[in-house]
Motif scaffolding. Structure first.
Motif: not given
Length: 412
Positions: A125-126, A143, A183-184, A189-192, A196-197, A203
């Motif tokens: 995701p990131s 990413e 991860q999502f 782990h997901n810093r979008r 999607w974040g 998330r």
């Protein structure tokens, strides 16, 4: 155990879609490493799952099968896609369904948890690397673009459709243990900053879209389950409260069965790592979480991790915290453990954790997984498991086969 105990384990479980599982014993996924050079199932997998089906398990879930042959978690992963040799999958499905056993295929994408020697540029995701000490084994991921996200969602759907076509009883989405779906879900782990974040709603979008795409492909009556972390057990990771919220949403979407686990490569709680003594006495690592979430949802549950005795299994079932008992490593040592347990031949299974005598060596080789892989391989070759198998022998054989890659950090 008494007859009532036996009946509790033997009683069928009917899912809301009408599918019936013959008993309450559930074989959770384990690392098998039994794909061939083209990532098709080997005949060893056919023999292995035939053995487990004969052993009395009610529902058997395969080791993780990858949806993308260019994104592997382990060298000998099986992949199910348009290039797969479906005849071997058909043989695998037929063998694993012997004696009215349910055989579900576990579908997965590793995301960043793909070792350097397999993937030069993993995706996630990131662009967040795994924790300290993992940089020698795993590259920092790239990413994912939104177009790539939609492509992966479709790969899950394609694999699920093929699984139904070749005869598997159902599919399980792997949403735990730090792989891509996990991860999502993780704020670490997901810093979008797109859709999607950020918020939990965003998330969890990826796992919901994966489920929706699979459901659209396989239909309402075909079982679709998920393996989900109760928590990541790491700082800034996916929490118990977030996990409960995801389970509630999946229930609304129509998920058929939820298996609860926990942990990641960085905090492998699924192997018993840093588990409290009070938890060990109850045997089930994630039962406390299950007891809480069951008060709020009505989806069938499986709790996996730590069960060794019939008494603990019965207690968990009778408490209402879980509908099925997930077991894994005991089946690598005693494939017919379900039958022997339900027939009151043995009340429990006990074996010492494999060790070289040196904690550093055990950690480096991930002995808590590697030793059981060798037992699984013995069954796949038609041999009996060897509970006395020497841990050093396992280390030397792994090194002889794969060199330093034999000791790469791998799945739980």
């Amino acid at each position: 155990m008494t007859n009532s105990n036996q009946n509790a384990l033997k009683s069928p479980l009917k899912l809301k879609n009408g599918v019936t599982i013959k008993n309450r014993l559930f074989k959770s996924a384990m690392s098998e490493q039994l794909g061939d050079n083209l990532h098709n199932p080997s005949y060893g997998l056919v023999r292995l799952y035939d053995t487990w089906a004969k052993g009395g398990i009610g529902l058997s879930v395969t080791g993780n099968v990858m949806v993308d042959r260019f994104a592997l978690g382990e060298p000998k992963n099986v992949v199910l896609d348009e290039k797969s040799y479906l005849s071997m999958f058909e043989q695998w499905a037929e063998a694993g369904k012997r004696d009215d056993t349910q055989l579900w295929i576990q579908l997965n994408h590793p995301g960043k948890q793909s070792p350097k020697f397999l993937t030069k540029e993993p995706v996630a995701p990131s662009a967040v690397p795994l924790g300290k000490g993992f940089d020698k084994t795993f590259n920092t991921p790239r990413e994912l673009t939104e177009q790539e996200i939609f492509s992966i969602i479709q790969k899950f759907a394609i694999s699920a459709g093929l699984a139904k076509r070749v005869g598997f009883s159902g599919v399980q989405i792997h949403g735990a243990h730090g792989y891509l779906i996990s991860q999502f879900l993780s704020p670490h782990h997901n810093r979008r900053t797109d859709g999607w974040g950020g918020s939990l709603e965003n998330r969890m979008r990826f796992v919901l879209e994966v489920f929706r795409a699979i459901r659209k492909t396989v239909g309402e009556s075909y079982p679709v389950g998920i393996k989900l972390n109760s928590a990541d057990f790491m700082k800034s990771g996916f929490t118990h409260e977030e996990s409960m919220a995801v389970v509630k949403q999946l229930e609304k979407e129509g998920i058929d069965l939820v298996e609860i686990s926990g942990g990641t490569y960085e905090s492998p709680s699924m192997t018993g790592y840093k588990v409290k003594d009070s938890t060990r006495k109850r045997e089930a690592y994630f039962l406390e979480y299950a007891e809480k979430v069951r008060k709020e949802i009505d989806v069938p549950f499986v709790v996996t991790g730590g069960f060794r005795s019939g008494a603990a299994m019965i207690s968990a079932l009778e408490s209402g915290a879980t509908d099925m008992i997930g077991i894994a490593r005991p089946l690598a040592v005693m494939p017919d453990f379900p039958n022997r347990l339900m027939d009151n031949e043995i009340p429990a299974i006990h074996f010492d954790d494999p060790t070289t005598g040196f904690k550093a060596v055990d950690r480096m080789t991930l002995m808590s997984i590697l030793w059981y892989e060798f037992q699984i391989e013995r069954i796949a070759k038609g041999k009996a498991p060897d509970p006395a198998l020497n841990a050093w022998r396992v280390v030397f054989q792994a090194f002889a086969r794969m060199g330093i890659y034999g000791f790469s950090k791998r799945r739980g």
